[in-house]
Write a protein that holds these residues in place. Structure first.
Motif, PDB file in Angstrom:
ATOM      1  N   LEU A  11     -23.974 -15.590 -15.513  1.00  0.00           N
ATOM      2  CA  LEU A  11     -24.752 -15.198 -14.337  1.00  0.00           C
ATOM      3  C   LEU A  11     -26.058 -14.561 -14.801  1.00  0.00           C
ATOM      4  O   LEU A  11     -26.034 -13.704 -15.688  1.00  0.00           O
ATOM      5  N   LEU A  13     -29.413 -12.440 -13.439  1.00  0.00           N
ATOM      6  CA  LEU A  13     -29.888 -11.632 -12.325  1.00  0.00           C
ATOM      7  C   LEU A  13     -31.245 -11.031 -12.661  1.00  0.00           C
ATOM      8  O   LEU A  13     -31.475 -10.602 -13.793  1.00  0.00           O
ATOM      9  N   THR A  17     -31.638  -7.029  -8.018  1.00  0.00           N
ATOM     10  CA  THR A  17     -30.823  -7.920  -7.176  1.00  0.00           C
ATOM     11  C   THR A  17     -29.352  -7.623  -7.418  1.00  0.00           C
ATOM     12  O   THR A  17     -28.975  -6.737  -8.195  1.00  0.00           O
ATOM     13  N   SER A  19     -25.027  -9.378  -7.166  1.00  0.00           N
ATOM     14  CA  SER A  19     -24.158 -10.547  -7.101  1.00  0.00           C
ATOM     15  C   SER A  19     -22.710 -10.103  -7.171  1.00  0.00           C
ATOM     16  O   SER A  19     -22.404  -8.916  -7.323  1.00  0.00           O
ATOM     17  N   THR A  71     -12.601  -8.870  -6.794  1.00  0.00           N
ATOM     18  CA  THR A  71     -14.033  -9.085  -6.930  1.00  0.00           C
ATOM     19  C   THR A  71     -14.708  -7.834  -7.494  1.00  0.00           C
ATOM     20  O   THR A  71     -14.209  -6.715  -7.321  1.00  0.00           O
ATOM     21  N   HIS A  73     -18.606  -6.331  -7.423  1.00  0.00           N
ATOM     22  CA  HIS A  73     -19.959  -6.478  -6.901  1.00  0.00           C
ATOM     23  C   HIS A  73     -20.912  -5.584  -7.693  1.00  0.00           C
ATOM     24  O   HIS A  73     -20.633  -4.392  -7.894  1.00  0.00           O
ATOM     25  N   ARG A  75     -24.790  -4.252  -7.468  1.00  0.00           N
ATOM     26  CA  ARG A  75     -25.991  -4.199  -6.626  1.00  0.00           C
ATOM     27  C   ARG A  75     -27.100  -3.485  -7.394  1.00  0.00           C
ATOM     28  O   ARG A  75     -26.834  -2.683  -8.282  1.00  0.00           O
TER      29      ARG A  75
END
Lengths: 108, 112
Positions: A11, A13, A17, A19, A71, A73, A75
């Motif tokens: 990933l 970023l 941002t 994800s 999950t 996250h 931020r």
């Protein structure tokens, strides 16, 4: 067979941002633990969850034991968030079963 | 946070050599674990222990012995090292079954 499936495998970023990383379990697991592995190879504890959601700064994790997934996250990504993120399933006294990791690269 | 130390941090040996990796935790944790990390496989469990004198087999035990001499100390022994055992080895501990595992800094082993 594989019991812990992580996605995505990599990933990218931009700073600021966010994800989400996902971990699917092919069998019922009691708890999940998330780690960040830094460039020196050290494993940094992020979260341990037996259920629900935990938040720490810019990171938040959820574990849904009924549907067998978790999950993580991120931020407002910062450069220091770069590294490989592992989820690992916990099943009583036995050791953790790790996924293959998500390599996160944060760019200015 | 609970501290787990490992020694040595780096080790080079030759095929057929004898290697001992050491792990110590001073948090009175009952459970201790040895893992290896390899590209494409993530971390895999080698051996673990419930307490002093106890030993349990993990998922990839072949070629390894382990010994838990005290509550604090857990050793991993490679009596006839092979190049396939070149890896990054982690030790971990946790207080009980429903607790976070705490990892040491790792030992990089190269078998020539």
């Amino acid at each position: 067979g594989d019991q812990v499936e992580q996605s995505p495998s990599a990933l990218s970023l931009h700073e600021g941002t966010g994800s989400a990383l996902r971990c699917n379990f092919t069998t019922t697991m009691r708890a999940v633990q998330w780690f960040q592995q830094n460039s020196r190879g050290s494993l940094i504890n992020l979260f341990y969850l037996a259920s629900g959601t935990k938040e720490n700064g810019r990171l938040k994790s959820t574990f849904n034991s009924k549907e067998s997934y978790s999950t993580l996250h991120i931020r407002d990504a910062q450069l220091e968030d770069s590294g490989t993120y592992f989820c690992a399933a916990a099943n009583y006294a036995q050791g953790l079963t790790f996924g293959l990791g998500t390599r996160v690269s944060v760019f200015p | 946070e609970a501290a787990v130390t490992q020694s040595p941090r780096n080790k080079v040996t030759v095929t057929g050599g004898n290697v001992t990796l050491s792990c110590r935790q001073t948090n009175s944790h009952n459970y201790m674990y040895w893992y290896r990390q390899d590209t494409g496989h993530g971390l895999r469990l080698i051996h673990y222990s419930y307490g002093a004198g106890n030993l349990q087999i993990g998922d990839v035990p072949d070629g390894y012995k382990a010994t838990r001499t005290t509550q604090e100390d857990f050793f991993l022994l490679l009596e006839l090292a092979s190049p396939s055992q070149t890896s990054l080895y982690f030790c971990a501990s946790r207080p009980g079954q429903q607790d976070t595992q705490y990892f040491g800094p790792g030992t990089r082993l190269l078998v020539l």
